[in-house]
Enzyme design. Structure first.
Site, PDB file in Angstrom:
ATOM      1  N   HIS A 274      -6.657   0.598  -2.379  1.00  0.00           N
ATOM      2  CA  HIS A 274      -6.371  -0.686  -3.017  1.00  0.00           C
ATOM      3  C   HIS A 274      -4.855  -0.893  -3.040  1.00  0.00           C
ATOM      4  O   HIS A 274      -4.097   0.030  -3.301  1.00  0.00           O
ATOM      5  CB  HIS A 274      -6.933  -0.678  -4.440  1.00  0.00           C
ATOM      6  CG  HIS A 274      -6.765  -1.972  -5.168  1.00  0.00           C
ATOM      7  ND1 HIS A 274      -7.532  -3.081  -4.886  1.00  0.00           N
ATOM      8  CD2 HIS A 274      -5.913  -2.331  -6.166  1.00  0.00           C
ATOM      9  CE1 HIS A 274      -7.171  -4.077  -5.687  1.00  0.00           C
ATOM     10  NE2 HIS A 274      -6.194  -3.639  -6.472  1.00  0.00           N
TER      11      HIS A 274
ATOM     12  N   LYS B 135      -3.072  -5.678  -9.848  1.00  0.00           N
ATOM     13  CA  LYS B 135      -1.823  -5.249  -9.238  1.00  0.00           C
ATOM     14  C   LYS B 135      -0.690  -5.447 -10.243  1.00  0.00           C
ATOM     15  O   LYS B 135      -0.839  -6.158 -11.232  1.00  0.00           O
ATOM     16  CB  LYS B 135      -1.532  -6.045  -7.960  1.00  0.00           C
ATOM     17  CG  LYS B 135      -2.657  -5.991  -6.930  1.00  0.00           C
ATOM     18  CD  LYS B 135      -2.315  -6.778  -5.687  1.00  0.00           C
ATOM     19  CE  LYS B 135      -3.536  -7.124  -4.868  1.00  0.00           C
ATOM     20  NZ  LYS B 135      -4.452  -6.022  -4.628  1.00  0.00           N
TER      21      LYS B 135
ATOM     22  N   TYR C  90       0.870  -1.183   0.000  1.00  0.00           N
ATOM     23  CA  TYR C  90       0.000   0.000   0.000  1.00  0.00           C
ATOM     24  C   TYR C  90       0.904   1.230   0.000  1.00  0.00           C
ATOM     25  O   TYR C  90       1.750   1.393   0.890  1.00  0.00           O
ATOM     26  CB  TYR C  90      -0.897   0.002   1.229  1.00  0.00           C
ATOM     27  CG  TYR C  90      -1.816  -1.189   1.310  1.00  0.00           C
ATOM     28  CD1 TYR C  90      -3.108  -1.133   0.796  1.00  0.00           C
ATOM     29  CD2 TYR C  90      -1.387  -2.378   1.896  1.00  0.00           C
ATOM     30  CE1 TYR C  90      -3.957  -2.228   0.860  1.00  0.00           C
ATOM     31  CE2 TYR C  90      -2.228  -3.480   1.963  1.00  0.00           C
ATOM     32  CZ  TYR C  90      -3.510  -3.403   1.442  1.00  0.00           C
ATOM     33  OH  TYR C  90      -4.332  -4.491   1.516  1.00  0.00           O
TER      34      TYR C  90
END
Length: 377
Positions: A324, A355, A313
């Site tokens: 997210h 990601k 993060y």
């Protein structure tokens, strides 16, 4: 009528108007003087395949596409898989230069271990803008992790399907602004540390650990830390192991720290020893990565659910308003060599959960990051 070529040494000589026909207008080969050019066998095979070259003479024998393809493939150099990639990118509208000595673009690899220089659409050799420094890899080859920086990988699987991966050096930075307090006291259990009276900000703002909580809980403020989190906090001087908090009769076995845990250095050493006990040498490499990410103002949390070491993060203000996670990070040794299937699995999974896949190459003393993502040229 299409021109013919002749194999001379390591190149296919084509005369007539070959320079205007193939090099000037379409970026094939290299000029030899006048209107003649020399093609690599790969370029010649592609022109034969398209019907733009009539035949190639090899040792006095005239060969069409099929025979020339077999002849060139027998010479090795991964000809078949390289031909598949070359043809695919040509069909997509790109000009390519082989990174062969004397061919246009051979000196523009930029340190990359590349098979082709791929120019941006509309650009051509030798000086056009570069879109990709392309390396062709068969499914059963290995890929040294340290050498993928800045190279586009074209992986050819056993059924001749192509997958492209963009690789680059990563320099992740975050914006998490939280300094943990300096008076945390915890208990070292088998593979984690419990802080019984943790300040709320340690989890809510620093996103350290996981609260011991539940509807019927009577204890408030208990926080379980991973060994990585605990070691990092101890090395910063924020955490010490308190023997008085350990269960009776478990001081040596469960806490494993003894008197040396009375100070931060002793605490950190005790936790690192426990990490090596439960995880081996990987613990030091993962701790090195965890520490580096925290120092970059990034919050690393376990990536177990995604098959990685960490999810990250970049900017945490509060856990209640958690953004997210942006990356999956897998920790590997600098001399690690990927199997293409392994690389594909990691990148596909990261993309599937929105990601980016990042590999941390570390030997516990230095660290470099490589970012890899699937692309469509």
């Amino acid at each position: 009528m299409q021109p013919d070529g002749e194999l001379r040494g390591d190149g296919v000589h084509v005369g007539g108007d070959a320079r205007q026909r193939f090099y000037d207008s379409r970026g094939y080969g290299r000029p030899l003087g006048g209107n003649a050019i020399s093609l690599t066998p790969l370029e010649a095979a592609h022109l034969l395949f398209r019907g733009d070259l009539g035949a190639v003479t090899v040792d006095g024998e005239t060969l069409g596409f099929e025979a020339f393809f077999v002849h060139a493939a027998a010479a090795g150099d991964r000809f078949a898989v390289r031909f598949l990639v070359y043809s695919d990118l040509r069909d997509r509208g790109f000009y390519l230069s082989p990174t062969r000595e004397g061919w246009p673009g051979h000196n523009r690899q930029g340190g990359a271990d590349a098979d082709f220089i791929v120019y941006e659409r509309g650009a051509s050799p030798p000086d056009g803008a570069i879109a990709h420094r392309l390396r062709v890899v068969g499914e059963r080859e290995s890929i040294p992790a340290a050498g993928i920086d800045g190279t586009t990988l074209a992986i050819v699987d056993e059924e001749s399907d192509l997958t492209y991966f963009e690789t680059q050096t990563a320099d992740p930075t975050g914006g998490t602004d939280y300094d943990p307090p300096a008076d945390l006291a915890g208990v070292l259990l088998e593979d984690r540390v419990v802080v019984w009276d943790a300040p709320a900000g340690l989890y809510d703002r620093g996103f350290y650990g996981r609260p011991l909580s539940g509807r019927a809980a009577t204890i408030d403020g208990a926080l379980q830390l991973s060994l990585l989190e605990a070691a990092y906090l101890a090395e910063r001087g924020s955490l010490r192991l308190d023997e008085t908090l350990a269960l009776a009769g478990t001081t040596d076995d469960a806490n494993g720290a003894g008197d040396e845990a009375d100070d931060a250095e002793g605490t950190a050493d005790a936790i690192r020893r426990r990490g090596r006990t439960v995880e081996g040498d990987r613990f030091a490499r993962r701790l090195r990565t965890y520490t580096d990410l925290r120092e970059r103002a990034i919050v690393p949390k376990t990536g177990f659910k995604f098959g990685a070491d960490f999810r990250t993060y970049l900017d945490v203000e509060t856990v209640e308003d958690l953004p997210h996670s942006e990356h999956l990070v897998r920790v590997i040794e600098p001399d690690h060599a990927f199997v293409p299937r392994e690389l594909s699995l990691d990148v596909r999974l990261a993309g599937g959960v929105r990601k980016r896949m990042v590999f941390a190459l570390t030997d516990a003393s230095s660290i470099d990051y490589r970012s890899v993502a699937r692309i469509t040229p």
